[in-house]
Every structure is written in C-alpha cells, then in structure tokens.
Design an enzyme around this catalytic site. Structure first.
Site, PDB file in Angstrom:
ATOM      1  N   GLU A  47       0.862  -1.192   0.000  1.00  0.00           N
ATOM      2  CA  GLU A  47       0.000   0.000   0.000  1.00  0.00           C
ATOM      3  C   GLU A  47       0.894   1.235   0.000  1.00  0.00           C
ATOM      4  O   GLU A  47       1.561   1.547   0.984  1.00  0.00           O
ATOM      5  CB  GLU A  47      -0.914  -0.027   1.231  1.00  0.00           C
ATOM      6  CG  GLU A  47      -1.797   1.200   1.344  1.00  0.00           C
ATOM      7  CD  GLU A  47      -2.592   1.238   2.660  1.00  0.00           C
ATOM      8  OE1 GLU A  47      -2.862   0.164   3.244  1.00  0.00           O
ATOM      9  OE2 GLU A  47      -2.910   2.340   3.114  1.00  0.00           O
ATOM     10  N   ARG A  51       0.615  10.093   0.909  1.00  0.00           N
ATOM     11  CA  ARG A  51       1.089  11.086   1.874  1.00  0.00           C
ATOM     12  C   ARG A  51       2.372  11.766   1.409  1.00  0.00           C
ATOM     13  O   ARG A  51       2.883  12.648   2.075  1.00  0.00           O
ATOM     14  CB  ARG A  51       1.293  10.427   3.245  1.00  0.00           C
ATOM     15  CG  ARG A  51      -0.026  10.144   3.934  1.00  0.00           C
ATOM     16  CD  ARG A  51       0.154   9.711   5.376  1.00  0.00           C
ATOM     17  NE  ARG A  51       0.408   8.292   5.493  1.00  0.00           N
ATOM     18  CZ  ARG A  51       1.481   7.773   6.081  1.00  0.00           C
ATOM     19  NH1 ARG A  51       2.408   8.537   6.589  1.00  0.00           N
ATOM     20  NH2 ARG A  51       1.617   6.469   6.146  1.00  0.00           N
ATOM     21  N   THR A  75      -4.355   6.083   1.866  1.00  0.00           N
ATOM     22  CA  THR A  75      -4.651   7.461   2.294  1.00  0.00           C
ATOM     23  C   THR A  75      -5.504   8.205   1.267  1.00  0.00           C
ATOM     24  O   THR A  75      -5.320   9.398   1.009  1.00  0.00           O
ATOM     25  CB  THR A  75      -3.355   8.272   2.603  1.00  0.00           C
ATOM     26  OG1 THR A  75      -2.348   7.376   3.067  1.00  0.00           O
ATOM     27  CG2 THR A  75      -3.607   9.280   3.714  1.00  0.00           C
ATOM     28  N   LYS A 135     -10.873  -1.692   6.575  1.00  0.00           N
ATOM     29  CA  LYS A 135      -9.678  -1.347   7.322  1.00  0.00           C
ATOM     30  C   LYS A 135     -10.129  -0.904   8.713  1.00  0.00           C
ATOM     31  O   LYS A 135     -11.122  -0.179   8.822  1.00  0.00           O
ATOM     32  CB  LYS A 135      -8.973  -0.193   6.600  1.00  0.00           C
ATOM     33  CG  LYS A 135      -7.802   0.425   7.349  1.00  0.00           C
ATOM     34  CD  LYS A 135      -7.074   1.443   6.468  1.00  0.00           C
ATOM     35  CE  LYS A 135      -5.928   2.089   7.223  1.00  0.00           C
ATOM     36  NZ  LYS A 135      -4.968   2.756   6.332  1.00  0.00           N
TER      37      LYS A 135
HETATM   38  O1  LIG Z   1      -1.976   6.804   5.717  1.00  0.00           O
HETATM   39  C1  LIG Z   1      -2.733   5.895   6.015  1.00  0.00           C
HETATM   40  O2  LIG Z   1      -3.777   5.658   5.389  1.00  0.00           O
HETATM   41  C2  LIG Z   1      -2.375   5.010   7.119  1.00  0.00           C
HETATM   42  O3  LIG Z   1      -2.778   3.888   7.137  1.00  0.00           O
HETATM   43  C3  LIG Z   1      -1.531   5.584   8.210  1.00  0.00           C
HETATM   44  C4  LIG Z   1      -0.313   4.768   8.566  1.00  0.00           C
HETATM   45  O4  LIG Z   1       0.623   4.766   7.561  1.00  0.00           O
HETATM   46  C5  LIG Z   1      -0.617   3.360   8.893  1.00  0.00           C
HETATM   47  O5  LIG Z   1      -1.538   3.403   9.907  1.00  0.00           O
HETATM   48  C6  LIG Z   1       0.596   2.601   9.264  1.00  0.00           C
HETATM   49  O6  LIG Z   1       0.861   2.897  10.563  1.00  0.00           O
HETATM   50  P1  LIG Z   1       2.043   2.300  11.388  1.00  0.00           P
HETATM   51  O7  LIG Z   1       2.210   0.851  11.010  1.00  0.00           O
HETATM   52  O8  LIG Z   1       1.600   2.509  12.795  1.00  0.00           O
HETATM   53  O9  LIG Z   1       3.242   3.119  11.025  1.00  0.00           O
END
Ligand SMILES: O=C(O)C(=O)C[C@H](O)[C@H](O)COP(=O)(O)O
Length: 215
Positions: A47, A51, A75, A135
């Site tokens: 994914e 961002r 995102t 999700k």
């Molecule tokens: O941008 C998005 O849609 C996301 O999903 C945010 C984060 O990138 C994920 O939640 C991964 O988070 P961590 O594994 O805690 O680093």
C-alpha cells in the site's frame, strides 16, 4: 448488496499475505526497489500512501516495472485521489474512512476499495453501502484487538485489515482473531533502512512477516 465492494478480488489480494506493508515513499525509484525487496521476502502487495508527492509516480512505476508486486494506493480521502490512484494503475485502494463520495467513486471503478472504520456507527454505515471488508484504523489507538473481539458477535459479516500501531510485538494478537484477514503496517519498511538504501533488511523483515499465520 455486498457485491458493491468487489469483495472477491480484494480478498484474493488481502489473503495472500498476512501483512500488507504501508509505505510513504520519497521517490518512484525508491518505491521500485522497495516493492522488489518486499516481494522477494514474500509480501507482493504493498500500500503506497498518497502522503508523499511521489506516491502516484511510485504506483505507476511499481505497476510498470515490478510485475511480481501488487501496487495499491493508500490514504485516499476524496474521489479525485481515488481516480488518480486508479489511473496510475493501483490494483486496490485503501481509505482511512468511509465517505459517500469515495464509495461512489469506487462504484464507478473496477478497482476494489478497502475503506476504514473505527466505531459501531461507521461499521453500520459501511454495511449499508455493501462493504464487509474494512480497514480498522487506527487499530491500536481505537481499541486494538480487544475492540475487534468485542464487536465480532455484533457484526459477524465484517472482516478487517487492522492498521495503525501494529508491530512484531502485537501482530499475533490481531492475526489470531477470526475476523481479521491481514494487518497493515509500516514496520517491514523502516525509514532508516530506506534512507540507507538497505533493502536487504526490508527483505528480511518481509520474510519474517510473511511467515506469520493468519487464522
Ligand atoms: O496513511 C494511512 O492511510 C495510514 O494507514 C496511516 C499509517 O501509515 C498506517 O496506519 C501505518 O501505521 P504504522 O504501522 O503505525 O506506522
């Protein structure tokens, strides 16, 4: 109604690996090396979050240059981003939430959507739109594995890809749940490894993650 989601093609992607790497890439070149390293470790689906400014070029490059990978977009907050991600060649699209406009964009597209939810009302809204594969975001902060366990009897049709705050320490708690198909996480692509160009570490972390067992 449930067919609104295109559940089968999405499940085919989400059930082939226990962990979906969630990445924010600095460049298309980095994404290509990263996708190759992750696929080599047994995690072909990735994914790529919108961002960073490089994200759409990165999805395009991975789709074109890394046939062993499955490039998805993350995102996605609005229909314009959905359309751009689909046009770039995303094979699946992930959103942190579930809005009417993004659901409508998905219904006009062949690319399956994994929308996000984190409360009972959001789950009910997703069900009303024909979405049963969601999700759960941000997973740890929104109640973690205990939340998913509590809502399982109330929402028996819904299955999740929890994402947010998941690491090697707690991934087992999620993958042990019958309503979890996979998890999303960034720990398999650590920022320091990426900036050092250390893709061997990425492949090693991917191999360890790919060996985890979902129920
Ligand atoms: O941008 C998005 O849609 C996301 O999903 C945010 C984060 O990138 C994920 O939640 C991964 O988070 P961590 O594994 O805690 O680093």
């Amino acid at each position: 109604m449930a067919e609104a989601q295109k559940t089968e093609p999405l499940l085919a992607i989400l059930t082939r690996q226990p962990v979906i790497p969630v990445v924010a890439v600095a460049s298309a070149k980095e994404a290509v090396s990263l996708a190759r390293a992750l696929a080599a470790g047994g995690l072909p689906a990735i994914e790529i979050t919108l961002r960073t400014p490089a994200a759409l070029d990165a999805i395009r490059a991975v789709a074109a240059e890394v046939p062993e990978a499955i490039a998805g977009a993350g995102t996605i907050l609005n229909p314009a981003q959905f359309a751009a991600a689909a046009e770039a060649g995303s094979r699946f699209i992930v959103s942190p939430g579930t809005t009417t406009s993004v659901i409508e964009a998905a219904s006009d597209s062949d690319v399956p959507l994994l929308p996000g939810a984190a409360s009972a009302s959001e789950l009910m809204r997703a069900l009303e739109s024909g979405y049963e594969l969601l999700k759960f975001f941000p997973a740890e902060q929104a109640g973690g594995a205990a939340f998913l366990k509590s809502i399982a009897p109330v929402f028996p049709a819904i299955r999740f890809c929890p994402t947010g705050g998941i690491s090697t320490k707690n991934v087992g708690d999620y993958l042990a749940l019958p309503n979890v198909v996979c998890v999303g996480g960034s720990w398999v692509a650590p920022k320091d490894a990426l900036s050092a160009g250390d893709f061997e570490t990425v492949t090693r972390l991917a191999r360890e993650a790919a060996a985890l067992k979902a129920r």
